[in-house]
Write an enzyme that holds these catalytic residues in place. Structure first.
Site, PDB file in Angstrom:
ATOM      1  CD1 TRP A 168     -24.595  -7.966  -8.586  1.00  0.00           C
ATOM      2  CD2 TRP A 168     -26.543  -9.037  -8.356  1.00  0.00           C
ATOM      3  NE1 TRP A 168     -25.355  -7.710  -9.711  1.00  0.00           N
ATOM      4  CE2 TRP A 168     -26.557  -8.354  -9.599  1.00  0.00           C
ATOM      5  CE3 TRP A 168     -27.676  -9.769  -7.992  1.00  0.00           C
ATOM      6  CZ2 TRP A 168     -27.632  -8.392 -10.472  1.00  0.00           C
ATOM      7  CZ3 TRP A 168     -28.759  -9.815  -8.867  1.00  0.00           C
ATOM      8  CH2 TRP A 168     -28.733  -9.135 -10.080  1.00  0.00           C
ATOM      9  CE  LYS A 192     -15.276  -6.599  -6.403  1.00  0.00           C
ATOM     10  NZ  LYS A 192     -16.631  -5.926  -6.309  1.00  0.00           N
ATOM     11  CB  SER A 246     -21.897  -8.431 -16.756  1.00  0.00           C
ATOM     12  OG  SER A 246     -20.802  -7.533 -16.616  1.00  0.00           O
ATOM     13  CD  GLU A 268     -21.117 -18.479 -14.967  1.00  0.00           C
ATOM     14  OE1 GLU A 268     -21.821 -17.851 -15.807  1.00  0.00           O
ATOM     15  OE2 GLU A 268     -21.408 -18.568 -13.779  1.00  0.00           O
ATOM     16  CB  CYS A 303     -25.519 -16.309 -15.680  1.00  0.00           C
ATOM     17  SG  CYS A 303     -24.876 -17.633 -14.644  1.00  0.00           S
ATOM     18  CD  GLU A 402     -27.259 -12.334 -18.492  1.00  0.00           C
ATOM     19  OE1 GLU A 402     -27.248 -13.443 -17.946  1.00  0.00           O
ATOM     20  OE2 GLU A 402     -26.253 -11.595 -18.563  1.00  0.00           O
TER      21      GLU A 402
END
Length: 502
Positions: A168, A192, A246, A268, A303, A402
């Protein structure tokens, strides 16, 4: 951009034609089989801006069937390279022509500042499609050396149907990173998008159809990860999956593949990337700007965010003073205002998660040099202000997990060896930045850092020509971008031809 203000983009927003309660399957918008829909909200206000299809297994089955039919009939998979190139170049042109509307749509849907959306969608997204379009007719097979009694050809063929699962935080850019090589290779796609940010991907599919992409080649199935995402991962007629998101969900896709047809899965995933400043690095305006960008770009919802800032004690005090000074100047506010640099978190739940990390850092004893996390609590929407921890240690939770929010932590070290030891002391390995004037130290660091991208004297992820992906829990051998991205969607075939001597 400076001539266009918030009111201008608000008028663009009012003129948008939003996809409503639909998926995109077999070349057209369609209602979900179940009739279920999901609301999509503006993170800056909390207001509902539209609905999209809440796709279930039946919708994914329908999309996969369309993608398989399109692949098998060869209208795209066996089309001349020049034809595929023409369509992708036309798609890039259409994205540019509609970039303003797409950028406003993405800003409303994700909370990203309009300035960032415009840069990505007017420049990077079409450039990605153009780059892979130009690569289509420049990708060659090989002839293996043999004796005179044989000719051995090694050719590349498209994998088939690709399942592409998007995050997102960069909805349309990640769609382009994955669709560019997928479509260039000749594969069909079932996309998706993240349930929070489906609108721009649905519109992209409509533009692809207008560009001449045959029906069924590109399908978009909005939905939740545990329903539509799982259906993509477990589908026996999907040949390859590429996932960005994630680490936790990446594990799920490996499990889905093992439970179904053992399809290859490109991952990734998360990161905890270091920003290393060695003792010889001058603390310039450019360095500070890169330190701020690396941690706070996209609200830290990135990320490869370099929120672990590992700074030699010889320059730490000056670095920290200037980082705090610059972070105070970050403009937090309405994403449709071109002056805004930091927008809201994506959901109220994610906002609370980020705030919990800030609270945990304080409870672990980390000192807060800038504490604006709650400065925007009275504002509508899901905002978290910039936060800077001045004396984070490598063992703290905020240094190991994270956070995915606007939180920067400084760790003091002495010398290159300690800096590298701290930098590599992580489960992740996506990105790193190193500042030094010593070429030998820079090359040594680049070789010893266990991560997929190392930027020297500037924060960057590279460009479309350079592969992007991670080591360790940040990813798999698969890569986005570069010629390497094509490898995810192509498979090798040997053709051995016997040659009969006269």
């Amino acid at each position: 951009m400076s001539e266009k203000d918030r009111n201008y983009y608000a008028r663009v927003a009012q003129s948008l034609r939003l996809p409503t309660a639909v998926a995109f399957i077999d070349g057209a918008y369609v209602a979900p089989v179940s009739g279920l829909v999901m609301e999509t909200r503006n993170p800056a206000t909390g207001d509902v801006i539209g609905t999209v299809a809440h796709c279930q297994i039946a919708d994914v089955n329908r999309a996969v069937a369309a993608a398989r039919r399109a692949f098998n009939d060869g209208t795209w998979s066996r089309a001349a390279p020049e034809e595929r190139k023409r369509v992708l170049l036309r798609l890039a042109q259409l994205v540019r022509e509609h970039s303003e509307q797409l950028a406003v749509l993405e800003s409303l849907d994700s909370g990203k500042p309009i300035r960032d959306c415009l840069r990505e969608i007017d420049v990077e997204v079409p450039a990605t499609f153009e780059w892979y379009a130009e690569l289509i007719d420049k990708t060659f097979g090989k002839v293996a050396p043999t004796g005179g009694d044989a000719c051995a050809l090694i050719v590349k063929e498209p994998m088939g149907v690709a399942g592409l699962v998007l995050p997102w935080n960069f909805p349309l850019l990640m769609a382009a990173w994955k669709l560019g090589p997928t479509l260039a290779s000749g594969c069909s796609a079932v996309v998706k998008p993240a349930e929070q940010t489906s609108l721009s991907t649905l519109r992209l599919a409509e533009l692809a159809s207008e560009a001449g992409l045959p029906p069924g080649v590109l399908n978009v199935v909005p939905g939740m990860g545990e329903t539509a995402g799982r259906a993509v991962g477990c589908h026996n007629d999907i040949d390859v999956v590429s996932f960005t998101g994630s680490t936790e969900v990446g594990r799920c896709f490996l499990s889905y593949a093992s439970e179904s047809n053992l399809k290859p899965v490109g991952l990734e995933m998360g990161g905890k990337s270091p920003f290393i400043v060695l003792a010889d690095a001058p603390i310039t305006d450019e360095l500070i700007e890169n330190a701020i960008t690396s941690a706070f770009w996209n609200g830290g919802q990135n990320c490869s965010a370099n929120m672990r800032q590992i700074v030699d004690v010889a320059v730490r005090d000056e670095f920290l003073r200037r980082v705090v000074e610059r972070a105070r100047q970050i403009v937090v506010g309405d994403p449709l205002d071109p002056r805004t640099q930091l927008g809201p978190m994506i959901t109220p739940e994610h906002r609370e998660r980020v705030l919990d990390y800030v609270a945990h850092g304080k409870s672990e004893g980390a000192q807060v040099a800038l504490d604006l996390a709650h400065a925007y609590d009275e504002r509508p929407g899901w905002f978290v202000g910039p936060t800077v921890f001045s004396d984070m240690t490598a063992a703290m939770k905020i240094a190991r997990e994270e956070i995915f929010g606007p939180v920067l932590g400084v760790i003091g070290v002495s010398g290159l060896d300690q800096a590298l030891a701290v930098a590599n002391d992580t489960d992740y390995g996506l990105h790193a930045t190193v500042y030094t004037r010593d070429l030998n130290a820079a090359l040594l660091a680049a070789r010893r850092l266990a991560c997929g991208t190392v930027a020297i004297n500037g924060f960057t992820e590279g460009d479309i020509k350079t592969p992007f992906g991670g080591y360790k829990r940040s990813g798999s051998l698969a890569r986005d971008k570069g010629t390497e991205a094509l490898d995810q969607y192509l498979q090798s075939k040997t053709i051995w031809i016997g040659v009969h001597q006269p």
